[in-house]
Design a protein around this motif. Structure first.
Motif, PDB file in Angstrom:
ATOM      1  N   VAL A 150       5.163  -8.341  -7.132  1.00 27.09           N
ATOM      2  CA  VAL A 150       4.859  -7.260  -6.208  1.00 27.09           C
ATOM      3  C   VAL A 150       4.078  -6.193  -6.962  1.00 27.09           C
ATOM      4  CG1 VAL A 150       7.081  -6.081  -6.622  1.00 27.09           C
ATOM      5  CG2 VAL A 150       5.774  -5.608  -4.533  1.00 27.09           C
ATOM      6  N   LEU A 151       3.004  -5.737  -6.350  1.00 22.89           N
ATOM      7  CA  LEU A 151       2.222  -4.599  -6.848  1.00 22.89           C
ATOM      8  C   LEU A 151       2.365  -3.486  -5.829  1.00 22.89           C
ATOM      9  CD1 LEU A 151       0.150  -3.132  -8.642  1.00 22.89           C
ATOM     10  CD2 LEU A 151      -1.663  -4.357  -7.399  1.00 22.89           C
ATOM     11  N   GLY A 152       3.017  -2.391  -6.222  1.00 17.31           N
ATOM     12  CA  GLY A 152       3.284  -1.296  -5.299  1.00 17.31           C
ATOM     13  C   GLY A 152       2.558  -0.034  -5.718  1.00 17.31           C
ATOM     14  N   GLU A 206       0.822  -1.200   0.000  1.00 18.51           N
ATOM     15  CA  GLU A 206       0.000   0.000   0.000  1.00 18.51           C
ATOM     16  C   GLU A 206       0.863   1.259   0.000  1.00 18.51           C
ATOM     17  OE1 GLU A 206      -2.612   1.751  -0.834  1.00 18.51           O
ATOM     18  OE2 GLU A 206      -3.934   0.421   0.305  1.00 18.51           O
ATOM     19  N   GLY A 207       0.253   2.369  -0.379  1.00 20.13           N
ATOM     20  CA  GLY A 207       0.928   3.662  -0.315  1.00 20.13           C
ATOM     21  C   GLY A 207       1.091   4.125   1.124  1.00 20.13           C
ATOM     22  N   GLY A 208       1.713   5.264   1.269  1.00 23.36           N
ATOM     23  CA  GLY A 208       1.973   5.771   2.619  1.00 23.36           C
ATOM     24  C   GLY A 208       3.163   6.720   2.626  1.00 23.36           C
ATOM     25  N   PRO A 209       4.096   6.515   3.606  1.00 22.17           N
ATOM     26  CA  PRO A 209       4.188   5.365   4.504  1.00 22.17           C
ATOM     27  C   PRO A 209       3.126   5.416   5.598  1.00 22.17           C
ATOM     28  CG  PRO A 209       5.807   7.012   5.124  1.00 22.17           C
ATOM     29  CD  PRO A 209       5.147   7.522   3.880  1.00 22.17           C
ATOM     30  N   GLY A 210       2.923   4.278   6.256  1.00 23.20           N
ATOM     31  CA  GLY A 210       2.101   4.277   7.454  1.00 23.20           C
ATOM     32  C   GLY A 210       0.682   3.794   7.297  1.00 23.20           C
ATOM     33  N   PHE A 211       0.308   3.305   6.108  1.00 27.03           N
ATOM     34  CA  PHE A 211      -1.044   2.794   5.917  1.00 27.03           C
ATOM     35  C   PHE A 211      -1.017   1.278   5.793  1.00 27.03           C
ATOM     36  CE2 PHE A 211      -1.526   7.151   4.494  1.00 27.03           C
ATOM     37  CZ  PHE A 211      -2.780   7.500   4.961  1.00 27.03           C
ATOM     38  N   GLY A 212      -1.962   0.617   6.456  1.00 26.65           N
ATOM     39  CA  GLY A 212      -2.151  -0.798   6.219  1.00 26.65           C
ATOM     40  C   GLY A 212      -2.760  -1.017   4.848  1.00 26.65           C
ATOM     41  N   ALA A 213      -2.728  -2.259   4.381  1.00 31.26           N
ATOM     42  CA  ALA A 213      -3.304  -2.577   3.075  1.00 31.26           C
ATOM     43  C   ALA A 213      -4.794  -2.250   3.077  1.00 31.26           C
ATOM     44  CB  ALA A 213      -3.080  -4.039   2.737  1.00 31.26           C
ATOM     45  N   ARG A 214      -5.289  -1.842   1.931  1.00 27.71           N
ATOM     46  CA  ARG A 214      -6.695  -1.483   1.791  1.00 27.71           C
ATOM     47  C   ARG A 214      -7.579  -2.656   2.182  1.00 27.71           C
ATOM     48  NH1 ARG A 214      -7.935   3.036  -0.652  1.00 27.71           N
ATOM     49  NH2 ARG A 214      -5.830   3.063  -1.500  1.00 27.71           N
ATOM     50  N   ARG A 215      -8.688  -2.337   2.852  1.00 25.99           N
ATOM     51  CA  ARG A 215      -9.677  -3.336   3.258  1.00 25.99           C
ATOM     52  C   ARG A 215     -10.751  -3.415   2.173  1.00 25.99           C
ATOM     53  NH1 ARG A 215      -5.386  -3.763   6.333  1.00 25.99           N
ATOM     54  NH2 ARG A 215      -5.809  -4.419   8.488  1.00 25.99           N
ATOM     55  N   PHE A 254       7.756   2.788  -4.238  1.00 23.93           N
ATOM     56  CA  PHE A 254       9.103   3.061  -3.731  1.00 23.93           C
ATOM     57  C   PHE A 254       9.702   1.772  -3.172  1.00 23.93           C
ATOM     58  CE2 PHE A 254       8.925   7.895  -2.729  1.00 23.93           C
ATOM     59  CZ  PHE A 254       8.151   8.133  -3.854  1.00 23.93           C
ATOM     60  N   CYS A 255       8.868   1.028  -2.415  1.00 22.62           N
ATOM     61  CA  CYS A 255       9.339  -0.243  -1.853  1.00 22.62           C
ATOM     62  C   CYS A 255       9.673  -1.237  -2.964  1.00 22.62           C
ATOM     63  CB  CYS A 255       8.273  -0.833  -0.931  1.00 22.62           C
ATOM     64  SG  CYS A 255       7.933   0.144   0.554  1.00 22.62           S
ATOM     65  N   ALA A 256       8.842  -1.274  -4.009  1.00 25.77           N
ATOM     66  CA  ALA A 256       9.111  -2.188  -5.127  1.00 25.77           C
ATOM     67  C   ALA A 256      10.421  -1.843  -5.820  1.00 25.77           C
ATOM     68  CB  ALA A 256       7.946  -2.136  -6.119  1.00 25.77           C
ATOM     69  N   THR A 257      10.713  -0.556  -5.940  1.00 28.74           N
ATOM     70  CA  THR A 257      11.975  -0.133  -6.554  1.00 28.74           C
ATOM     71  C   THR A 257      13.156  -0.539  -5.685  1.00 28.74           C
ATOM     72  OG1 THR A 257      10.786   1.736  -7.549  1.00 28.74           O
ATOM     73  CG2 THR A 257      13.189   1.839  -7.570  1.00 28.74           C
ATOM     74  N   HIS A 258      12.998  -0.421  -4.371  1.00 30.74           N
ATOM     75  CA  HIS A 258      14.046  -0.912  -3.466  1.00 30.74           C
ATOM     76  C   HIS A 258      14.187  -2.430  -3.598  1.00 30.74           C
ATOM     77  CE1 HIS A 258      16.650  -1.045   0.054  1.00 30.74           C
ATOM     78  NE2 HIS A 258      15.931  -2.072   0.476  1.00 30.74           N
ATOM     79  N   TYR A 259      13.085  -3.112  -3.738  1.00 30.77           N
ATOM     80  CA  TYR A 259      13.097  -4.570  -3.921  1.00 30.77           C
ATOM     81  C   TYR A 259      13.946  -4.931  -5.139  1.00 30.77           C
ATOM     82  CZ  TYR A 259      10.530  -8.829  -2.422  1.00 30.77           C
ATOM     83  OH  TYR A 259      10.173 -10.044  -1.874  1.00 30.77           O
ATOM     84  N   LEU A 260      13.715  -4.249  -6.258  1.00 26.37           N
ATOM     85  CA  LEU A 260      14.491  -4.497  -7.472  1.00 26.37           C
ATOM     86  C   LEU A 260      15.968  -4.171  -7.280  1.00 26.37           C
ATOM     87  CD1 LEU A 260      11.980  -2.978 -10.029  1.00 26.37           C
ATOM     88  CD2 LEU A 260      12.691  -5.376  -9.975  1.00 26.37           C
ATOM     89  N   LEU A 270      -2.404  -9.257   0.870  1.00 24.86           N
ATOM     90  CA  LEU A 270      -2.551  -7.841   1.202  1.00 24.86           C
ATOM     91  C   LEU A 270      -1.771  -7.606   2.486  1.00 24.86           C
ATOM     92  CD1 LEU A 270      -6.406  -7.581   0.559  1.00 24.86           C
ATOM     93  CD2 LEU A 270      -4.570  -6.862  -0.981  1.00 24.86           C
ATOM     94  N   LEU A 271      -0.595  -7.020   2.367  1.00 21.68           N
ATOM     95  CA  LEU A 271       0.343  -6.938   3.484  1.00 21.68           C
ATOM     96  C   LEU A 271       0.168  -5.633   4.253  1.00 21.68           C
ATOM     97  CD1 LEU A 271       2.726  -8.699   4.587  1.00 21.68           C
ATOM     98  CD2 LEU A 271       4.245  -7.084   3.433  1.00 21.68           C
ATOM     99  N   ASP A 272      -0.027  -5.748   5.546  1.00 24.00           N
ATOM    100  CA  ASP A 272       0.044  -4.582   6.433  1.00 24.00           C
ATOM    101  C   ASP A 272       1.518  -4.384   6.777  1.00 24.00           C
ATOM    102  OD1 ASP A 272      -2.682  -4.263   6.400  1.00 24.00           O
ATOM    103  OD2 ASP A 272      -3.023  -4.986   8.437  1.00 24.00           O
ATOM    104  N   GLN A 273       2.152  -3.428   6.114  1.00 28.33           N
ATOM    105  CA  GLN A 273       3.571  -3.199   6.351  1.00 28.33           C
ATOM    106  C   GLN A 273       3.830  -2.961   7.836  1.00 28.33           C
ATOM    107  OE1 GLN A 273       4.440   0.094   3.717  1.00 28.33           O
ATOM    108  NE2 GLN A 273       3.214  -0.861   2.121  1.00 28.33           N
TER     109      GLN A 273
END
Length: 432
Positions: free
Chosen positions: A139-141, A54-63, A147-153, A82-85
């Motif tokens: 990964v769907l970011g 999910e976007g953020g930072p600081g948001f859990g995955a959409r419900r 940003f996290c997906a880009t770090h992942y790559l 659906l990951l709650d970071q």
């Protein structure tokens, strides 16, 4: 694990223990929550996994309720997590109530330094290995999730089958100052477009701001609505329906009272719902840290850079006859004075703003040698993420395919239903 059903879907609650500090895997553990979602008629199939950030930072995955937005498309051929970071949603919570358990503001700041994209991606890799028996996943970011997906790559591409990014290709090099220096002109364009659509809001916004300049209002939760806080409602303008939401909000601002016009209870309640950080404090506390990469402290970049754009100064605007400019996705020191959910974190936030030891988040050389299929939706004149920065990054990542569109604002992956994800999957699979 607990499994349950929604129409057409089987959902399973999953919880994972991960190290707070991945450099100390045997040390303190925290919990990260993920909601597994699979089509009801494919629940027994051996499907590839897709993890949503999910976007953020600081948001859990959409419900989601059922197959809303992109989820219906995803479960056609994926098992979705659906990951709650870390620190968000059902994961081990981090907020004004829990952080005092860490001790002093300095210790709280040190704790929060483990909640950026680098730690999130390391969590993902531990979770992936437990779920997929070692197979790579997609990964769907969205936004910060991109940003996290880009770090992942940049750091763990071997864990990825495909990377999909919506409104979230970050600059690989820009400092926080440069990010906000690019942002304020975009925000101004969005405000001007709003006033072009709703010209009656020019007088309404000026009237409300003038009232607040003389009489800051107390919100139902005890928060303080100042002129600057009112201007920050401009964050709505980054979403597809935001201009209409802002218009309807402004038109109900005042009611007649024996003492003269006053801001209505309904207006203040609605403003509170849009401005409070009670449900996502990490968004405020860590927002500038997501841009920090060893260039020195962020030092409240949005506040400092705003001084370079005096047209956003409400007092100067009200002294003349120009339209009031709203602001956008910026966090300022005054947030930690006006919002009750953030006040206890004021000193901690200042310490994070002064921090200098942030590690780089992206590896341009590794991205240039990328072998993972990557597709990204880049929204033309996105208010939250600079389009020029995104396209520059897209040119760096080997094999990345972009879909540049002005059909959507920053929330296209939600507002566009299944179409955005379907387009990105087709791009990544080289079908278009």
């Amino acid at each position: 694990m607990t499994s349950y059903r929604q129409p057409g879907l089987v959902l399973t609650d999953r919880r994972f223990a991960v190290p707070l500090d991945h450099a100390d895997p045997g040390g303190e553990q925290i919990e990260v929550y993920g909601r597994e979602v699979v089509a009801g008629d494919r629940s027994a199939d051996d499907l590839p996994w897709l993890v949503y950030l999910e976007g953020g930072p600081g948001f859990g995955a959409r419900r989601f309720i059922g197959r809303q937005a992109w989820l219906g498309r995803a479960v056609q051929d994926h098992r979705v997590l659906l990951l709650d970071q870390r620190g968000t949603g059902h994961s081990t919570p981090v907020n004004r109530q829990t952080l005092p358990l860490r001790g002093t503001p300095r210790r709280q700041a040190d704790h929060l330094a483990h909640f950026r994209a680098d730690s999130i991606v390391k969590d993902c890799e531990l979770i992936r290995k437990r779920l997929t028996r070692g197979a790579p996943w997609t990964v769907l970011g969205q936004s910060f999730g991109g940003f996290c997906a880009t770090h992942y790559l940049s750091t763990a591409a071997e864990g990825l089958r495909t990377a999909l990014v919506t409104g979230g290709l970050p600059s690989l090099h820009a400092t926080a100052d440069e990010v906000y220096r690019a942002a304020y002109p975009r925000v101004r364009r969005k405000v001007e477009a709003h006033y072009a659509r709703y010209p009656q809001d020019v007088d309404r916004a000026r009237t409300i701001a003038a009232h607040l300049l003389e009489h800051p209002a107390t919100l139902p939760n005890g928060g303080l609505l100042t002129v600057q806080a009112f201007q920050s409602l401009g964050i709505l303008l980054g979403g597809g329906e935001g201009t209409h939401e802002l218009h309807y909000l402004l038109e109900e601002a005042f009611v007649p009272t024996p003492g003269g016009p006053a801001l209505s209870d309904a207006f203040l309640e609605n403003v509170q719902g849009r401005l409070s950080y009670a449900g996502h404090p990490l968004y405020a506390v860590l927002h500038e840290a997501i841009y920090a990469q060893g260039h020195g402290p962020t030092a409240w970049a949005a506040e400092r850079v705003r001084a370079e754009f005096p047209e956003f100064d409400a007092e100067k605007t009200l002294a003349g006859d120009a339209p009031l400019l709203f602001t956008g996705e910026t966090v300022h020191p005054w947030h930690f004075e006006t919002d009750p959910a953030l006040r206890p974190l004021r000193e901690t936030a200042h310490l994070l703003a002064e921090r200098t030891d942030w590690a780089p988040l992206y590896d341009p050389a590794r991205l240039a040698a990328n072998e993972v299929p990557v597709a990204a939706a880049v929204y033309h004149d996105d208010m939250y993420v600079d389009t020029a920065h995104s396209l520059e990054t897209a040119r760096t990542v080997r094999g990345l395919r972009t879909w540049v569109t002005d059909e959507f604002e920053h929330d296209g992956v939600r507002a566009g239903g299944p179409r955005v994800l379907d387009r990105l999957l087709a791009l990544a699979r080289d079908r278009i």
